[in-house]
Design a protein around this motif. Structure first.
Motif, PDB file in Angstrom:
ATOM      1  N   GLY A  22      42.512  52.133  42.461  1.00 37.24           N
ATOM      2  CA  GLY A  22      42.579  52.137  41.005  1.00 37.24           C
ATOM      3  C   GLY A  22      42.927  50.778  40.434  1.00 37.24           C
ATOM      4  N   LYS A  23      43.768  50.047  41.144  1.00 32.37           N
ATOM      5  CA  LYS A  23      44.153  48.707  40.688  1.00 32.37           C
ATOM      6  C   LYS A  23      42.951  47.767  40.708  1.00 32.37           C
ATOM      7  CE  LYS A  23      47.558  45.108  41.766  1.00 32.37           C
ATOM      8  NZ  LYS A  23      48.607  44.703  42.717  1.00 32.37           N
ATOM      9  N   THR A  24      42.173  47.837  41.779  1.00 32.59           N
ATOM     10  CA  THR A  24      40.986  46.984  41.888  1.00 32.59           C
ATOM     11  C   THR A  24      39.968  47.344  40.815  1.00 32.59           C
ATOM     12  OG1 THR A  24      41.352  46.797  44.278  1.00 32.59           O
ATOM     13  CG2 THR A  24      39.168  46.213  43.455  1.00 32.59           C
ATOM     14  N   HIS A  25      39.803  48.637  40.580  1.00 26.14           N
ATOM     15  CA  HIS A  25      38.858  49.065  39.533  1.00 26.14           C
ATOM     16  C   HIS A  25      39.277  48.514  38.177  1.00 26.14           C
ATOM     17  CE1 HIS A  25      36.057  51.637  37.331  1.00 26.14           C
ATOM     18  NE2 HIS A  25      37.050  51.846  36.489  1.00 26.14           N
ATOM     19  N   HIS A  26      40.552  48.576  37.869  1.00 21.57           N
ATOM     20  CA  HIS A  26      41.049  48.062  36.585  1.00 21.57           C
ATOM     21  C   HIS A  26      40.792  46.560  36.482  1.00 21.57           C
ATOM     22  CE1 HIS A  26      43.700  48.212  33.014  1.00 21.57           C
ATOM     23  NE2 HIS A  26      43.974  46.963  33.360  1.00 21.57           N
ATOM     24  N   ARG A  27      41.062  45.832  37.559  1.00 24.51           N
ATOM     25  CA  ARG A  27      40.901  44.376  37.542  1.00 24.51           C
ATOM     26  C   ARG A  27      39.433  43.992  37.319  1.00 24.51           C
ATOM     27  NH1 ARG A  27      44.423  40.929  39.643  1.00 24.51           N
ATOM     28  NH2 ARG A  27      45.251  42.419  41.150  1.00 24.51           N
TER      29      ARG A  27
ATOM     30  N   ASN B 182      36.786  46.016  36.141  1.00 26.63           N
ATOM     31  CA  ASN B 182      36.068  46.624  35.026  1.00 26.63           C
ATOM     32  C   ASN B 182      36.788  46.591  33.681  1.00 26.63           C
ATOM     33  OD1 ASN B 182      33.636  47.863  36.448  1.00 26.63           O
ATOM     34  ND2 ASN B 182      35.343  48.596  37.681  1.00 26.63           N
ATOM     35  N   LYS B 183      38.075  46.324  33.674  1.00 22.09           N
ATOM     36  CA  LYS B 183      38.813  46.377  32.411  1.00 22.09           C
ATOM     37  C   LYS B 183      39.453  45.053  32.045  1.00 22.09           C
ATOM     38  CE  LYS B 183      39.831  51.244  32.158  1.00 22.09           C
ATOM     39  NZ  LYS B 183      40.855  52.238  31.892  1.00 22.09           N
ATOM     40  N   ASN B 184      40.334  44.546  32.894  1.00 21.53           N
ATOM     41  CA  ASN B 184      41.070  43.350  32.532  1.00 21.53           C
ATOM     42  C   ASN B 184      41.496  42.607  33.787  1.00 21.53           C
ATOM     43  OD1 ASN B 184      43.556  41.735  31.807  1.00 21.53           O
ATOM     44  ND2 ASN B 184      42.859  42.381  29.788  1.00 21.53           N
ATOM     45  N   GLY B 185      40.987  41.400  33.944  1.00 25.35           N
ATOM     46  CA  GLY B 185      41.322  40.593  35.115  1.00 25.35           C
ATOM     47  C   GLY B 185      42.779  40.200  35.169  1.00 25.35           C
TER      48      GLY B 185
ATOM     49  N   CYS C 284      41.563  48.504  55.393  1.00 20.46           N
ATOM     50  CA  CYS C 284      41.213  47.076  55.440  1.00 20.46           C
ATOM     51  C   CYS C 284      40.209  46.745  54.346  1.00 20.46           C
ATOM     52  CB  CYS C 284      40.644  46.715  56.805  1.00 20.46           C
ATOM     53  SG  CYS C 284      41.826  46.842  58.151  1.00 20.46           S
ATOM     54  N   ASN C 285      39.270  47.647  54.109  1.00 17.47           N
ATOM     55  CA  ASN C 285      38.272  47.444  53.061  1.00 17.47           C
ATOM     56  C   ASN C 285      38.936  47.371  51.689  1.00 17.47           C
ATOM     57  OD1 ASN C 285      35.513  47.529  51.844  1.00 17.47           O
ATOM     58  ND2 ASN C 285      36.225  49.526  51.146  1.00 17.47           N
ATOM     59  N   LEU C 286      39.841  48.302  51.398  1.00 15.47           N
ATOM     60  CA  LEU C 286      40.504  48.301  50.085  1.00 15.47           C
ATOM     61  C   LEU C 286      41.340  47.053  49.876  1.00 15.47           C
ATOM     62  CD1 LEU C 286      41.641  52.037  49.828  1.00 15.47           C
ATOM     63  CD2 LEU C 286      39.710  50.945  48.677  1.00 15.47           C
ATOM     64  N   ILE C 287      42.019  46.617  50.920  1.00 15.82           N
ATOM     65  CA  ILE C 287      42.842  45.403  50.823  1.00 15.82           C
ATOM     66  C   ILE C 287      41.947  44.188  50.587  1.00 15.82           C
ATOM     67  CG2 ILE C 287      44.379  43.859  52.106  1.00 15.82           C
ATOM     68  CD1 ILE C 287      45.481  46.445  53.476  1.00 15.82           C
ATOM     69  N   GLN C 288      40.835  44.107  51.326  1.00 13.94           N
ATOM     70  CA  GLN C 288      39.919  42.988  51.138  1.00 13.94           C
ATOM     71  C   GLN C 288      39.379  42.951  49.706  1.00 13.94           C
ATOM     72  OE1 GLN C 288      36.119  43.142  53.142  1.00 13.94           O
ATOM     73  NE2 GLN C 288      35.936  40.904  53.158  1.00 13.94           N
ATOM     74  N   LEU C 289      39.005  44.115  49.176  1.00 19.39           N
ATOM     75  CA  LEU C 289      38.465  44.163  47.821  1.00 19.39           C
ATOM     76  C   LEU C 289      39.499  43.737  46.787  1.00 19.39           C
ATOM     77  CD1 LEU C 289      36.358  47.469  47.910  1.00 19.39           C
ATOM     78  CD2 LEU C 289      35.596  45.110  48.289  1.00 19.39           C
ATOM     79  N   GLU C 290      40.730  44.186  46.952  1.00 20.27           N
ATOM     80  CA  GLU C 290      41.790  43.815  46.008  1.00 20.27           C
ATOM     81  C   GLU C 290      42.058  42.313  46.054  1.00 20.27           C
ATOM     82  OE1 GLU C 290      44.896  43.615  43.287  1.00 20.27           O
ATOM     83  OE2 GLU C 290      43.204  44.977  43.503  1.00 20.27           O
TER      84      GLU C 290
ATOM     85  N   ALA D  31      40.879  34.901  39.252  1.00 14.37           N
ATOM     86  CA  ALA D  31      41.657  33.679  39.012  1.00 14.37           C
ATOM     87  C   ALA D  31      40.714  32.493  38.818  1.00 14.37           C
ATOM     88  CB  ALA D  31      42.605  33.422  40.176  1.00 14.37           C
ATOM     89  N   LEU D  32      39.634  32.433  39.609  1.00 13.33           N
ATOM     90  CA  LEU D  32      38.655  31.355  39.438  1.00 13.33           C
ATOM     91  C   LEU D  32      37.979  31.445  38.073  1.00 13.33           C
ATOM     92  CD1 LEU D  32      36.877  31.183  42.934  1.00 13.33           C
ATOM     93  CD2 LEU D  32      38.576  29.615  42.004  1.00 13.33           C
ATOM     94  N   LEU D  33      37.647  32.658  37.667  1.00 14.88           N
ATOM     95  CA  LEU D  33      37.007  32.830  36.356  1.00 14.88           C
ATOM     96  C   LEU D  33      37.939  32.428  35.219  1.00 14.88           C
ATOM     97  CD1 LEU D  33      35.128  36.223  36.858  1.00 14.88           C
ATOM     98  CD2 LEU D  33      34.140  33.935  36.780  1.00 14.88           C
ATOM     99  N   ARG D  34      39.225  32.773  35.342  1.00 12.91           N
ATOM    100  CA  ARG D  34      40.186  32.402  34.291  1.00 12.91           C
ATOM    101  C   ARG D  34      40.333  30.894  34.186  1.00 12.91           C
ATOM    102  NH1 ARG D  34      43.083  36.669  36.304  1.00 12.91           N
ATOM    103  NH2 ARG D  34      44.483  35.327  37.471  1.00 12.91           N
TER     104      ARG D  34
END
Length: 199
Positions: free
Chosen positions: A95-100, A102-105, A163-169, A177-180
């Motif tokens: 859920g945290k990754t989805h928020h980052r 799709n909603k707010n980086g 491992c997949n979820l951690i990598q995605l997060e 951070a690069l985009l900001r």
């Protein structure tokens, strides 16, 4: 003896009508709970898209020139707090990754228990956690133009779930951070040790 005189009674005012109940409005919208209609519609649209074009999704892959991932799949013990949270409650990381993404980086307005978290939790009860996880991985590849394909997304989400979820997060945190910072620079790894005077 004179008859008693009656004093005229003062007119009685009619009771004032009770004001109509006003609708209660506050300056901030009331929190309706962890279910967000926008997230529900997002996932519904994603599932419908996959179901309407399954062949295209299964055979999809990143275009030539896609960027390498900045994080590795098995670099999942660092940071340890993310590792422990994901191993104990993977739905929170999902859920945290989805928020980052799709909603707010910057993670403004993030709540640990949200629609995507509950979706992942529910799908995990049926051993179908890999479906939303692989869909999330595909969305991240598409947004940041990263290497990969659908079969790889499914395999990593099914066989290496935490491992997949951690990598995605970690990847989304790095990319946002690069985009900001306004940088499109790709992650560069160290070229190994360089000994003094070796130039």
């Amino acid at each position: 003896m004179s008859a008693p005189t009656e004093t005229p009674a003062a007119p009685v005012a009619a009771p004032a009508a009770a004001p109509a109940p006003a609708s209660v409005q506050s300056s901030t919208p009331a929190k309706s709970g962890p279910i967000d209609d926008n997230d529900v519609n997002h996932w519904k649209d994603r599932f419908n898209d996959v179901l309407s074009r399954p062949g295209e999704h299964v055979n999809s892959k990143s275009p030539a020139g896609a960027l390498s991932w900045a994080t590795h799949l098995f670099d999942c013990f660092n940071p340890i707090d993310l590792c422990l949270i994901t191993c104990c409650v993977p739905c929170v990381t999902f859920g945290k990754t989805h928020h980052r993404v799709n909603k707010n980086g910057n993670m403004d307005g993030y709540e640990p228990v949200n629609t995507s978290c509950l979706l992942f939790c529910g799908s995990s009860c049926c051993a179908l956690h890999w479906i939303p996880a692989s869909m999330q991985r595909a969305a991240i590849r598409e947004k940041y133009n990263l290497e990969g394909n659908c079969i790889e997304d499914i395999a990593k989400s099914l066989c290496c779930a935490c491992c997949n979820l951690i990598q995605l997060e970690k990847e989304t945190e790095h990319r946002e951070a690069l985009l900001r910072n306004g940088s499109s620079e790709q992650y560069k790894s160290d070229n190994g040790m360089v000994y003094p005077g070796a130039n």
